[in-house]
Design an enzyme around this catalytic site. Structure first.
Site, PDB file in Angstrom:
ATOM      1  N   CYS A   1     -30.825 -11.755 -22.306  1.00  0.00           N
ATOM      2  CA  CYS A   1     -31.240 -10.510 -22.950  1.00  0.00           C
ATOM      3  C   CYS A   1     -30.050  -9.602 -23.261  1.00  0.00           C
ATOM      4  O   CYS A   1     -30.201  -8.568 -23.902  1.00  0.00           O
ATOM      5  CB  CYS A   1     -32.226  -9.752 -22.077  1.00  0.00           C
TER       6      CYS A   1
ATOM      7  N   CYS B   1     -31.818   0.566 -20.570  1.00  0.00           N
ATOM      8  CA  CYS B   1     -30.546   0.515 -19.834  1.00  0.00           C
ATOM      9  C   CYS B   1     -30.616   1.394 -18.591  1.00  0.00           C
ATOM     10  O   CYS B   1     -30.100   1.031 -17.534  1.00  0.00           O
ATOM     11  CB  CYS B   1     -29.393   0.974 -20.726  1.00  0.00           C
TER      12      CYS B   1
END
Lengths: 148, 397
Positions: A35, A104
């Protein structure tokens, strides 16, 4: 740069707490290379206080900045406070992240929890398992698709 | 910032002085509407005709085979839909393309699939090339269209277009090519290349943004995409962007005149850049090294992520691009790199440097000096690189 706030760029270009701790008391790694982001957090813990924290991150600018900011926010803090750190707080401390980069900050939160859990497990410390839900059970983060 | 080295010319180019000079009269002095019958309008009409003639000359077609559009994406949409509709009328609902086309083509094909068309996506192999024989083998009695890009926007590979065109001609199948990255950089000749339909975009060869064109061989039906007027032979309504069109024609003429000289110089710089960057351990060049655009360099560096690489290079004044998921805005890295068979984790660490005539030997030296430092730094903080180096993860390149 318009994509990121000045804070994000500051933490990305001059990341705090980069590195490893060889005799870490707890290590947490989340994400996967497929990813495009992996975060690894090392904790040094004394009397339930995070006396040192380091990170290594493979990922985009906001992944590195989120790691840097999150480690700053838990350094010197008791574990109970570190466990309360939310991805939202990390993103806010960075003056915001673009919508498709919010995952994130989620990674940063998860990496810290994973490192604390590792510390508890390694040291045989009892803990409330509901505090550590498996992040993989949560729904996959959806990105906005915009193409040039 | 001390210096800016722009090496993202596949994204867009700076306009040439000639293109700018060609545009300026049409903002104020020659402002007429070409559809107006009076003198002011007819002067504008002459400019439009002159631009069309220039474009036709560069592509070796007739002026009436050129239709102006808003850019490459519109041209792709219009060409593909026109050919598909034409095929459908005869019961032909099969299309051949490749897996690594631009999304202007791929998304149009996806829509057509939803509308009942069947699409064969040819494998582009690890070198980013298809062969005419593979196209021949994929053609069926119900094939309506073959659409294959002239040169790839990410890895720069150049397809054997004239051979593919010949195969299509022989099989009486319409051949469209998205030549957005090729026109102005390669000697594109629609007759010699056996092309039936072609898309191009001005800003890729130092013309203005927001303007492009399509070539449609006379006799082939073209769908009217925008209704409302007789402009572009009734195929695209709307008052023409005369300034943009004139700028585009001037830019193309200039590019075509200096094609050979530019190609020689750029190829030399490209080769030097590739050699320099391949010295970085666990790096690879993506796409065939020889059959590629003379200004295209596309590399992967293992153990790092492309967006952070781009941002750190930008801080050093190097403006490039990447096919990582974060830069594409999607979860997956570039479909082009995946089509070449690269694993996700490798494709995330890609860097595209696309040169132009403005780049110098010093630029190349600077890039070769700076990229390894940034790669090394990002690897030093990457847990993936750590695992690659201590053997818990296998090197893929």
């Amino acid at each position: 740069m318009a994509l990121y706030s000045e804070k994000v760029m500051d933490h990305f270009t001059n990341p705090r707490n980069v590195g490893k701790i060889d005799d870490a008391d707890g290590i947490g790694e989340v994400g996967n290379a497929k990813c495009g982001d992996i975060m690894k957090i090392y904790l040094k813990i004394e009397n339930d206080i995070i006396v040192d924290v380091k990170f290594n991150t493979f990922g985009c600018g906001s992944a590195i900045a989120s790691s840097s900011m999150a480690t700053e926010m838990i350094k010197g803090k008791p574990l109970s406070q570190a466990l309360e750190l939310t991805n939202k707080a990390v993103a806010e401390a960075l003056d915001g992240l673009p919508a498709h980069k919010m995952h994130c900050s989620v990674l940063a939160e998860e990496a810290i929890r994973a490192a604390i859990k590792d510390y508890y497990d390694k040291h045989g410390i009892a803990y409330d398992k509901t505090q550590f839900p498996d992040p993989h059970d949560e729904e996959e983060e959806k990105h906005d698709f915009n193409e040039d | 910032m001390a210096r800016t080295i722009y090496v993202d010319n596949a994204a867009t180019t700076a306009m040439s002085d000639k293109a700018i000079a060609a545009m300026t009269p049409y903002f104020k002095e020659i402002y007429g509407n070409p559809s107006s019958l009076h003198t002011v309008g007819q002067v504008a009409k002459e400019a439009l005709d002159a631009a069309r003639e220039k474009m036709a000359k560069c592509l070796n077609c007739e002026p009436r085979e050129i239709y102006f559009t808003s850019g490459g994406s519109e041209a792709d949409n219009q060409c593909i839909r026109s050919a598909a509709l034409q095929g459908a009328k005869k019961g032909k609902k099969h299309i051949i393309s490749t897996a690594f086309e631009h999304h202007a083509v791929l998304h149009t094909l996806k829509k057509l699939e939803e509308e009942g068309f069947e699409v064969t996506y040819l494998d582009v192999h690890s070198n980013g090339l298809v062969t005419a024989e593979e196209v021949r083998a994929a053609i069926r009695p119900d094939t309506a269209l073959v659409t294959i890009m002239y040169a790839n926007n990410e890895v720069g590979t150049i397809q054997p277009i004239s051979e593919i065109g010949a195969v299509c001609r022989e099989a009486k199948v319409i051949f469209h090519t998205d030549a957005v990255q090729a026109v102005g950089h390669l000697p594109v000749d629609v007759r010699a290349d056996n092309i039936d339909m072609l898309s191009l975009s001005a800003h890729k060869f130092h013309g203005p943004k927001g303007v492009g064109a399509l070539y449609c061989k006379k006799g082939l039906p073209l769908l009217t995409f925008i209704e409302g007027g007789a402009q572009e032979r009734g195929k695209r309504a709307g008052t023409e962007n005369i300034a943009g069109i004139s700028g585009m024609a001037a830019a193309l003429e200039e590019s075509c005149q200096s094609l050979d000289k530019n190609a020689e110089n750029l190829t030399r710089l490209r080769e030097k850049l590739i050699d320099g960057l391949l010295k970085i351990p666990h790096s690879r060049l993506n796409g065939d090294r020889v059959k590629r655009l003379c200004g295209n360099v596309n590399m992967c560096f293992e153990g790092i992520e492309g967006e952070s690489l781009l941002l750190l290079l930008d801080a050093k004044g190097i403006c490039a691009s990447s096919g990582s998921a974060c830069t594409s805005g999607s979860l997956d890295p570039s479909h082009v790199l995946l089509a070449l068979g690269l694993p996700h984790e490798v494709a995330h660490g890609s860097l595209r440097l696309s040169l132009s005539e403005a780049n110098t030997e010093e630029d190349i030296d600077y890039i070769i000096a700076e990229v390894p430092k940034v790669v090394e730094y990002l690897r030093s903080i990457s847990p993936v690189w750590e695992e690659l180096e201590n053997g818990t993860r296998k090197h893929l390149i």
